[in-house]
Design a protein around this motif. Structure first.
Motif, PDB file in Angstrom:
ATOM      1  N   UNK A 196      63.974  53.936  57.443  1.00  0.00           N
ATOM      2  CA  UNK A 196      63.718  52.591  57.938  1.00  0.00           C
ATOM      3  C   UNK A 196      64.823  51.721  57.380  1.00  0.00           C
ATOM      4  N   UNK A 198      66.426  48.125  56.570  1.00  0.00           N
ATOM      5  CA  UNK A 198      66.066  46.725  56.326  1.00  0.00           C
ATOM      6  C   UNK A 198      67.317  45.907  56.051  1.00  0.00           C
ATOM      7  N   UNK A 205      65.704  33.997  56.354  1.00  0.00           N
ATOM      8  CA  UNK A 205      64.968  35.071  57.018  1.00  0.00           C
ATOM      9  C   UNK A 205      64.753  34.754  58.505  1.00  0.00           C
ATOM     10  N   UNK A 206      64.329  33.535  58.792  1.00  0.00           N
ATOM     11  CA  UNK A 206      64.063  33.176  60.189  1.00  0.00           C
ATOM     12  C   UNK A 206      65.340  33.189  61.030  1.00  0.00           C
ATOM     13  N   UNK A 209      66.406  36.803  61.722  1.00  0.00           N
ATOM     14  CA  UNK A 209      65.475  37.471  62.637  1.00  0.00           C
ATOM     15  C   UNK A 209      65.732  37.125  64.105  1.00  0.00           C
ATOM     16  N   UNK A 213      67.409  42.110  65.783  1.00  0.00           N
ATOM     17  CA  UNK A 213      66.952  43.219  66.622  1.00  0.00           C
ATOM     18  C   UNK A 213      68.013  43.561  67.669  1.00  0.00           C
ATOM     19  N   UNK A 219      64.188  45.189  63.610  1.00  0.00           N
ATOM     20  CA  UNK A 219      63.157  44.255  64.074  1.00  0.00           C
ATOM     21  C   UNK A 219      62.854  43.177  63.029  1.00  0.00           C
ATOM     22  N   UNK A 220      62.272  42.063  63.452  1.00  0.00           N
ATOM     23  CA  UNK A 220      62.003  40.941  62.539  1.00  0.00           C
ATOM     24  C   UNK A 220      61.283  41.361  61.259  1.00  0.00           C
ATOM     25  N   UNK A 221      60.321  42.277  61.393  1.00  0.00           N
ATOM     26  CA  UNK A 221      59.532  42.665  60.221  1.00  0.00           C
ATOM     27  C   UNK A 221      60.356  43.470  59.226  1.00  0.00           C
ATOM     28  N   UNK A 222      61.573  43.854  59.583  1.00  0.00           N
ATOM     29  CA  UNK A 222      62.447  44.548  58.651  1.00  0.00           C
ATOM     30  C   UNK A 222      63.624  43.678  58.209  1.00  0.00           C
ATOM     31  N   UNK A 264      58.028  42.178  50.304  1.00  0.00           N
ATOM     32  CA  UNK A 264      58.034  42.410  51.750  1.00  0.00           C
ATOM     33  C   UNK A 264      57.970  43.882  52.128  1.00  0.00           C
ATOM     34  N   UNK A 265      58.424  44.755  51.256  1.00  0.00           N
ATOM     35  CA  UNK A 265      58.447  46.189  51.580  1.00  0.00           C
ATOM     36  C   UNK A 265      57.473  46.956  50.690  1.00  0.00           C
TER      37      UNK A 265
ATOM     38  N   UNK B 198      48.838  46.601  61.092  1.00  0.00           N
ATOM     39  CA  UNK B 198      49.000  45.879  59.833  1.00  0.00           C
ATOM     40  C   UNK B 198      47.636  45.513  59.264  1.00  0.00           C
ATOM     41  N   UNK B 209      47.893  47.757  48.749  1.00  0.00           N
ATOM     42  CA  UNK B 209      48.987  48.711  48.979  1.00  0.00           C
ATOM     43  C   UNK B 209      48.819  50.002  48.180  1.00  0.00           C
ATOM     44  N   UNK B 221      54.575  48.459  53.433  1.00  0.00           N
ATOM     45  CA  UNK B 221      55.299  47.379  54.116  1.00  0.00           C
ATOM     46  C   UNK B 221      54.502  46.817  55.278  1.00  0.00           C
ATOM     47  N   UNK B 264      55.806  37.720  56.883  1.00  0.00           N
ATOM     48  CA  UNK B 264      55.968  39.146  56.617  1.00  0.00           C
ATOM     49  C   UNK B 264      56.256  39.971  57.867  1.00  0.00           C
ATOM     50  N   UNK B 265      55.844  39.506  59.015  1.00  0.00           N
ATOM     51  CA  UNK B 265      56.034  40.282  60.247  1.00  0.00           C
ATOM     52  C   UNK B 265      57.018  39.566  61.174  1.00  0.00           C
ATOM     53  N   UNK B 266      56.828  38.256  61.304  1.00  0.00           N
ATOM     54  CA  UNK B 266      57.759  37.497  62.147  1.00  0.00           C
ATOM     55  C   UNK B 266      57.491  37.603  63.637  1.00  0.00           C
ATOM     56  N   UNK B 267      56.361  38.166  64.013  1.00  0.00           N
ATOM     57  CA  UNK B 267      55.976  38.218  65.431  1.00  0.00           C
ATOM     58  C   UNK B 267      54.490  37.920  65.522  1.00  0.00           C
TER      59      UNK B 267
END
Lengths: 352, 352
Positions: A196, A198, A205-206, A209, A213, A219-222, A264-265, B198, B209, B221, B264-267
């Protein structure tokens, strides 16, 4: 001081002035890289053969071959990448900072009182020398003012629009085209082997994101980055939305990188890539794990094809994240792999 | 007040006293569920046929069938699940709160001054009525004291050890066995259809976790929870480690759930499952998106097989997250699907 007509050129001039401030570097053109087929296993076609490329191939074999003592279960295969200066160009200024400068005139239209207040006055003045002297605190004020106070959806739409039009002066290319092809290949190669991938960036972050992708397949979550809080509320029709608040939750630089990775991870990476002092703790944290761990730093030593800064040039620390001589020494001491853009990469960009 | 010998029994008695405080409920044994083969498409074998099961099947078809107007690209398929009371038993107390109570005697051994300080004195006293009256602020003190101040690795090891031995009084089962089989099937069904599942919990992110991957197949994650900061530092040998700090970064309850999802996810999720007022905003945020969105609330109305609380019983709000009558009304008004444990689920637990 109210030159709104030129806000696109503000950043361009800032870019130029920052460029001009850099020491002159020898302009020797590198020999054109011979065309070469993709390595069977790696597909790291833009990498020259040698110990750096081999280190990546060896790491992947060690962690994915079931018979290896360093075998890592697929779910634990985490690789983290700094962005600015590691995955794409960070000179002469972080792309996001240019975005924020470009937003100041737009913001000042809505809030005219800012035209009389520093540091906005300086940005609006078009005085690039004065802009280059802005303190970190002033920059922070500009970032908060231009990155918060709007809904997440509004921010995403604005940033996307800007990224589709703003161009880097030197190449006259969209910023999103200025990613390093060899690093794109590493991302793909690792993902192809169950990792994965990251982004762990000091950038917003925003902001990252918005394009990660499309640009990196991440993807945003990574995307882990410097993150502010949001506030849940309702519009006049009762529809919920999130507002970006001027409240810092995570400063994802230096020690903030391993802290952000935990938040976050929740797992320690097996591979980490960076290029500056801001990545030091991330590489250190990665290296403190058991088994095979890949720690790589990118050295910008190719003034012809990209930029040269850091230990090779003996440049002082600057606002832009730097690969200091001290970091270079630490890397050698700890056995981190230093990638030379000049020597280890056949090409830098996909468009070359 | 120093009954350390009984710290395992402290939580058991607290559990019992909280149980005793619940209204008496008719003890009618449910008819044994007939064995039934898995539904061809769904594999939702523990669900009774009916509109609730159908709503899940319809949602998945609508979002994954390429010919559907509500088709969702695989990378956007995000489903979020509250944990306590949605994926596993939350009565008579959140598992993590029991863990924290159990840690107090251990903590008091290291820090004897706590034995004379409230609220620790009350927890150590074994006076369950007094413990049941502890305020939220007191509980917070207990949580901070027992969940922070140690390294992440130490915390993980302690929590893991506890989870491998502590048992729920009513079933004499490990807490990790008390997950709802029908919800496990939903998790698997959604993942089988390309959804990323999630957990979005008011519980501690680090605590959940520790077991989420083993218990739910949800990697660290993909656990979003109430999260504190960590601090990067070095041990005496210079090895880096993270310390859990008593600093709240995200209170992942109520409005904190959509805020946490963004962080944390962004979506925006396409499906969200909850069971209490703490999940209201998450379902609302999910429902505010375009296209097909699945919003489900679990109603605990099965005193025989699990517990009955919330609108069916007209119970008042309590420390434990509740499905209030107001939430029930809102769900009906907004068309959220309310799952009745009693009527919609053939069985509750895998061990039945």
């Amino acid at each position: 001081m109210k030159r709104h007509d030129g806000h696109a050129s503000v950043s361009r001039r800032a870019v130029l002035s920052a460029l001009a401030a850099m020491p002159a570097l020898p302009m020797i053109l590198p020999a054109p890289a011979p065309a070469q087929p993709a390595t069977p296993g790696g597909g790291l076609a833009s990498w020259n053969e040698g110990p750096k490329k081999q280190a990546i191939l060896d790491f992947v074999r060690a962690t994915t071959d079931r018979s290896s003592a360093s075998y890592v279960a697929p779910e634990d295969r985490i690789a983290t990448f700094d962005q600015d200066g590691t995955l794409w160009v960070e000179q002469p200024m972080y792309t996001q900072v240019i975005y924020c400068f470009d937003r100041v005139p737009v913001l000042a239209e809505k809030r005219p009182e800012l035209k009389r207040v520093e540091p906005f006055k300086t940005v609006l003045s078009g005085n690039h020398e004065a802009m280059a002297r802005l303190s970190l605190r002033d920059l922070e004020k500009i970032l908060f003012a231009t990155l918060t106070g709007m809904s997440v959806d509004e921010f995403n739409a604005e940033a996307k629009k800007w990224l589709e039009t703003a161009r880097h002066h030197r190449w006259n290319r969209l910023y999103t085209e200025l990613t390093y092809q060899p690093m794109q290949e590493v991302l793909q190669y690792l993902r192809g082997n169950g990792f994965k991938t990251y982004i762990v960036t000091g950038g917003g972050q925003d902001f990252v994101r918005v394009y990660a992708e499309k640009v990196y397949g991440i993807p945003p979550e990574q995307v882990v980055g410097t993150a502010g809080g949001t506030k849940y509320g309702y519009d006049k029709d009762g529809k919920p939305f999130l507002t970006k608040e001027p409240k810092l939750l995570l400063n994802d630089n230096n020690a903030g990188k391993p802290e952000g990775i935990h938040l976050m991870i929740g797992r320690r990476p097996y591979a980490a890539f960076g290029n500056s002092t801001g990545d030091r703790q991330m590489l250190e944290y990665t290296g403190a794990g058991n088994g095979a761990r890949l720690k790589m730093l990118l050295l910008h030593d190719d003034a012809q094809r990209e930029y040269a800064y850091g230990p090779a040039q003996g440049l002082p620390d600057s606002r832009v994240g730097t690969f200091t001589p001290a970091l270079y020494d630490e890397a050698k001491k700890k056995g981190w792999t230093v990638i030379s853009m000049k020597n280890d990469w056949k090409r830098i960009f996909a468009f070359e």
